[in-house]
Scaffold this motif. Structure first.
Motif, mmCIF file in Angstrom:
data_model
loop_
_atom_site.group_PDB
_atom_site.id
_atom_site.type_symbol
_atom_site.label_atom_id
_atom_site.label_comp_id
_atom_site.label_asym_id
_atom_site.label_seq_id
_atom_site.Cartn_x
_atom_site.Cartn_y
_atom_site.Cartn_z
ATOM 1 N N PHE A 45 21.306 35.177 46.716
ATOM 2 C CA PHE A 45 21.311 36.372 45.885
ATOM 3 C C PHE A 45 20.050 37.190 46.157
ATOM 4 N N ARG A 95 25.867 24.876 44.037
ATOM 5 C CA ARG A 95 26.809 24.385 43.047
ATOM 6 C C ARG A 95 26.963 22.894 43.318
ATOM 7 N N GLN A 108 24.853 29.739 47.524
ATOM 8 C CA GLN A 108 24.959 31.204 47.472
ATOM 9 C C GLN A 108 23.552 31.790 47.513
ATOM 10 N N LEU A 168 25.490 26.593 38.475
ATOM 11 C CA LEU A 168 24.647 26.803 39.637
ATOM 12 C C LEU A 168 23.235 26.330 39.309
ATOM 13 N N GLU A 201 17.568 19.477 42.493
ATOM 14 C CA GLU A 201 16.407 20.352 42.482
ATOM 15 C C GLU A 201 16.489 21.258 43.703
ATOM 16 N N VAL A 202 16.182 22.539 43.494
ATOM 17 C CA VAL A 202 16.226 23.517 44.579
ATOM 18 C C VAL A 202 14.844 24.133 44.720
ATOM 19 N N PHE A 258 19.426 27.025 40.544
ATOM 20 C CA PHE A 258 18.689 28.033 41.289
ATOM 21 C C PHE A 258 17.334 27.532 41.758
ATOM 22 N N GLY A 259 16.879 28.123 42.873
ATOM 23 C CA GLY A 259 15.492 27.979 43.273
ATOM 24 C C GLY A 259 14.632 29.029 42.576
ATOM 25 N N GLU A 260 13.321 28.946 42.835
ATOM 26 C CA GLU A 260 12.390 29.866 42.176
ATOM 27 C C GLU A 260 12.405 31.245 42.817
ATOM 28 N N GLN A 298 17.521 39.843 43.976
ATOM 29 C CA GLN A 298 17.185 40.333 42.637
ATOM 30 C C GLN A 298 16.084 41.375 42.749
ATOM 31 N N LEU A 331 17.004 34.731 45.998
ATOM 32 C CA LEU A 331 17.254 33.456 45.333
ATOM 33 C C LEU A 331 18.371 32.710 46.033
#
Lengths: 114, 115
Positions: free
Chosen positions: B36, B93, B34, B103, B3-4, B105-107, B38, B89
């Motif tokens: 990112f 991995r 990683q 991957l 969980e992220v 991801f978090g929210e 958005q 974000l």
């Protein structure tokens, strides 16, 4: 800078119709992925693809979904009979290596099922 | 299951401020993490990739750190600009998934930098 290209950018389809989302990964990448993001929710993994076969898929990726690399450059995601809940942004990604490499994502296809 | 979580969910700052975005993950068995960016209705732009053996990575005004044992990463943005406004974000991995290819991801943290 090499890019992952996705087409179309936006697709509207009737419920029950088949859709094909297209992606051109970076040319020297070997691993390909599809992710989706329902509006307001997290980005979710769908499937990974390597050496012309699925290497991993999530519980979301059921029999309604399929992926294909029909030629040396394209990578497609097909949804056979779309449902309203398939409405989302679909992202294609690629990576050069399996585990330690970073991902490069495309700009996404917004799919709207009506 | 990995969980992220990202904190805060949203952040609004005046231009020029230095800021920190936080990411935490529940399972420290990861290959890499990683960050990112958005933009609304757009794709994901990779900012920084940190391997599990690394402590930090820097690119321009961005610095990301990784503390794998505590399950945390931070993204530091120096001298923020209105053009930095976006959702950030983080994604890990996981090492313990079947093939490690996905991957998680978090929210995201929605950042607004006001002129």
């Amino acid at each position: 800078e090499p890019e992952v290209t996705q087409t179309p950018s936006h697709q509207v389809t009737q419920m029950g119709q088949e859709v094909i989302l297209r992606c051109v990964p970076i040319s020297n990448h070997l691993y390909f992925y599809w992710y989706r993001q329902i509006l307001g929710q997290k980005v979710e993994f769908l499937v990974s693809f390597y050496n012309n076969e699925i290497s991993e898929k999530s519980e979301i990726f059921d029999d309604q979904f399929s992926v294909e690399r029909p030629d040396g450059s394209n990578f497609t995601l097909k949804i056979r009979s779309t449902k309203l809940e398939d409405s989302a942004m679909y992202f294609c990604a690629s990576s050069r290596t399996a585990l330690k490499g970073g991902y490069t994502f495309g700009s996404g296809t917004r799919l709207t099922v009506v | 299951k990995q969980e992220v979580t990202q904190i805060p969910a949203a952040l609004s700052v005046p231009e020029g401020e230095n800021l920190v975005l936080n990411c935490s993950f529940t399972d420290s068995a990861i290959y890499n993490l990683q960050w990112f960016r958005q933009d609304p209705g757009k794709g994901l732009t990779s900012l920084l990739l940190i391997q599990s053996s690394q402590r930090e990575q820097t690119s321009g005004r961005l610095n990301a750190s990784l503390d794998k044992s505590s399950g945390r990463s931070t993204l530091y943005i120096a001298a923020s600009q209105p053009g930095d406004s976006a959702t950030y974000l983080c994604a890990v991995r996981p090492r313990r998934e079947t093939s490690g290819s996905r991957l998680t991801f978090g929210e995201g943290t929605q950042l607004t930098v006001n002129p």
